[in-house]
Design an enzyme around this catalytic site. Structure first.
Site, PDB file in Angstrom:
ATOM      1  CE  LYS A   1      -3.605   2.434   2.496  1.00  0.00           C
ATOM      2  NZ  LYS A   1      -4.645   2.367   3.528  1.00  0.00           N
TER       3      LYS A   1
ATOM      4  CE  LYS B   1      -5.931   1.942  -0.613  1.00  0.00           C
ATOM      5  NZ  LYS B   1      -6.514   1.960   0.709  1.00  0.00           N
TER       6      LYS B   1
HETATM    7  C1  PBG Z   1      -7.295   3.642   5.341  1.00  0.00           C
HETATM    8  C2  PBG Z   1      -7.700   3.346   3.947  1.00  0.00           C
HETATM    9  C3  PBG Z   1      -7.541   4.256   2.889  1.00  0.00           C
HETATM   10  C4  PBG Z   1      -8.107   3.647   1.753  1.00  0.00           C
HETATM   11  C5  PBG Z   1      -8.593   2.399   2.142  1.00  0.00           C
HETATM   12  N1  PBG Z   1      -8.315   2.218   3.505  1.00  0.00           N
HETATM   13  C6  PBG Z   1      -6.999   5.631   2.867  1.00  0.00           C
HETATM   14  C7  PBG Z   1      -5.721   5.939   3.503  1.00  0.00           C
HETATM   15  O1  PBG Z   1      -4.838   5.092   3.662  1.00  0.00           O
HETATM   16  O2  PBG Z   1      -5.577   7.097   3.877  1.00  0.00           O
HETATM   17  C8  PBG Z   1      -8.167   4.317   0.417  1.00  0.00           C
HETATM   18  C9  PBG Z   1      -9.101   3.761  -0.592  1.00  0.00           C
HETATM   19  C10 PBG Z   1      -9.393   4.647  -1.745  1.00  0.00           C
HETATM   20  O3  PBG Z   1      -8.784   5.714  -1.957  1.00  0.00           O
HETATM   21  O4  PBG Z   1     -10.287   4.279  -2.512  1.00  0.00           O
HETATM   22  N2  PBG Z   1      -6.996   2.654   6.187  1.00  0.00           N
END
Ligand code: PBG
Length: 327
Positions: A194, A247
């Site tokens: 991520k 991601k």
């Molecule tokens: C946070 C989380 C995020 C997303 C999914 N879980 C945002 C972040 O890490 O700030 C983002 C998903 C998206 O942008 O569609 N735990």
């Protein structure tokens, strides 16, 4: 000319016969934002077509999706600020509406696959995925909280928990906590690679979950790094993850491909909010044909090697399929 590649493109029948990649509805996972209350279906400015649903409304939405052939959902709670604190205690509160909604959906629609979000940010007054002390994000102290969130979600009936926090060691910690609580059949879809991406903006608007100070660069990955994703994947695989997630998806197709090549586990890719929003915005301006651009985007993620795709476009894709508008 001996070679004429165009021969295999001559008709839709032949194109379909030689097509290497197919995208099936069973590959798609639809994100749903949920809120406490009744009769609520709030639109989200930067995510056209996506809503925050109360329990009654989300049940209708799931029913509608099931009729279209979508059965997998990832759920995110939009929590009132007054319920947020430093330790995300509302995340495992027995009165938590998110846990109640998981149980309701699972009871009414047992054929669904429900995936949760395990991270502190929806419940954290700091807006971070981990515990904050003097501006630093504590790793090991956060694990205890993540474990409690995961077990509470398992008790509610989740199929798979989705740790999206990027703390070190969390997959093994959560696996052990789940097993100790006799939830050895609850899976872990780990957010393995991520990245600290600017493309989560619309999601943070949807949940009002942006960090109150600083950024997430000490735990989410540097967009410049590729081999670090392999290192994270090796750890997650060894720690018992059932899925490895990349991601964002579209901007990290090379990472999806790399992990697909190197690991036997199914690869999930999160086609994040900003990737969806930029396509929507271009389509609104009339600069892109959404009904063609969106399926091409999803196909590219599948072609790169993703087994499943978390995407805000899942329902629209199912609708297009039903209308016979996809090749
Ligand atoms: C946070 C989380 C995020 C997303 C999914 N879980 C945002 C972040 O890490 O700030 C983002 C998903 C998206 O942008 O569609 N735990």
């Amino acid at each position: 000319m001996l070679e004429r590649p165009r021969r295999n493109r001559a008709t839709e029948t032949i194109r379909s016969m030689v097509r290497e990649t197919r995208l099936d509805l069973s590959n798609l996972i639809f994100p749903l934002f949920v809120v406490d209350g009744k009769k609520i279906k709030q639109s989200i400015g930067s995510l056209p077509g996506i809503y925050r649903f109360s329990e009654d409304e989300v049940l209708k939405e799931v029913e509608h999706c099931m009729k279209l052939g979508l059965r997998s959902f990832v759920l995110f709670p939009a929590v009132e600020n007054s319920l947020k604190d430093k330790v995300a205690s509302y995340g495992h509160d027995p009165k938590n509406f998110y846990l109640r909604i998981i149980s309701k959906i699972k009871n009414e629609f047992p054929d669904t696959c429900l995936i949760s979000d395990v991270a502190m940010d929806p419940y954290s007054s700091d807006g971070h995925d981990g515990l904050v002390e003097n501006g630093r994000i504590l790793n090991d102290e956060t694990l205890d909280i993540l474990g409690r969130l995961a077990v509470a979600q398992a008790e509610a009936g989740i199929d798979s928990v989705g740790p999206s926090d990027m703390m070190d060691g969390r997959v093994q910690f959560i696996r052990e906590e789940l097993d100790d609580a006799e939830f050895e059949n609850v899976g872990i879809m780990s957010y393995t690679a991520k990245y600290a991406s600017a493309y989560y903006g619309p999601f943070r608007e949807a949940l009002d979950s942006a960090p109150k100070h600083g950024d997430k660069k000490t735990y989410q990955m540097d967009p410049a790094n590729k081999w670090e994703a392999v290192r994270e994947a090796e750890l997650d695989a060894a720690e018992g993850a059932d899925f490895l997630m990349v991601k964002p998806a579209l901007l990290y197709l090379d990472i999806i491909h790399l992990l697909k090549d190197k690991f036997e586990l199914p690869i999930a890719a999160y086609n994040v909010s900003g990737e969806y929003a930029m396509l929507k915005a271009a389509a609104e301006k009339g600069w892109l044909d959404y009904e063609k651009a969106m399926p091409e985007m999803l196909l590219s993620i599948r072609r790169a090697g993703a087994t499943s795709i978390l995407t805000y476009a899942a329902k629209e894709y199912a609708q297009l399929l039903k209308e016979g508008k996809l090749a």
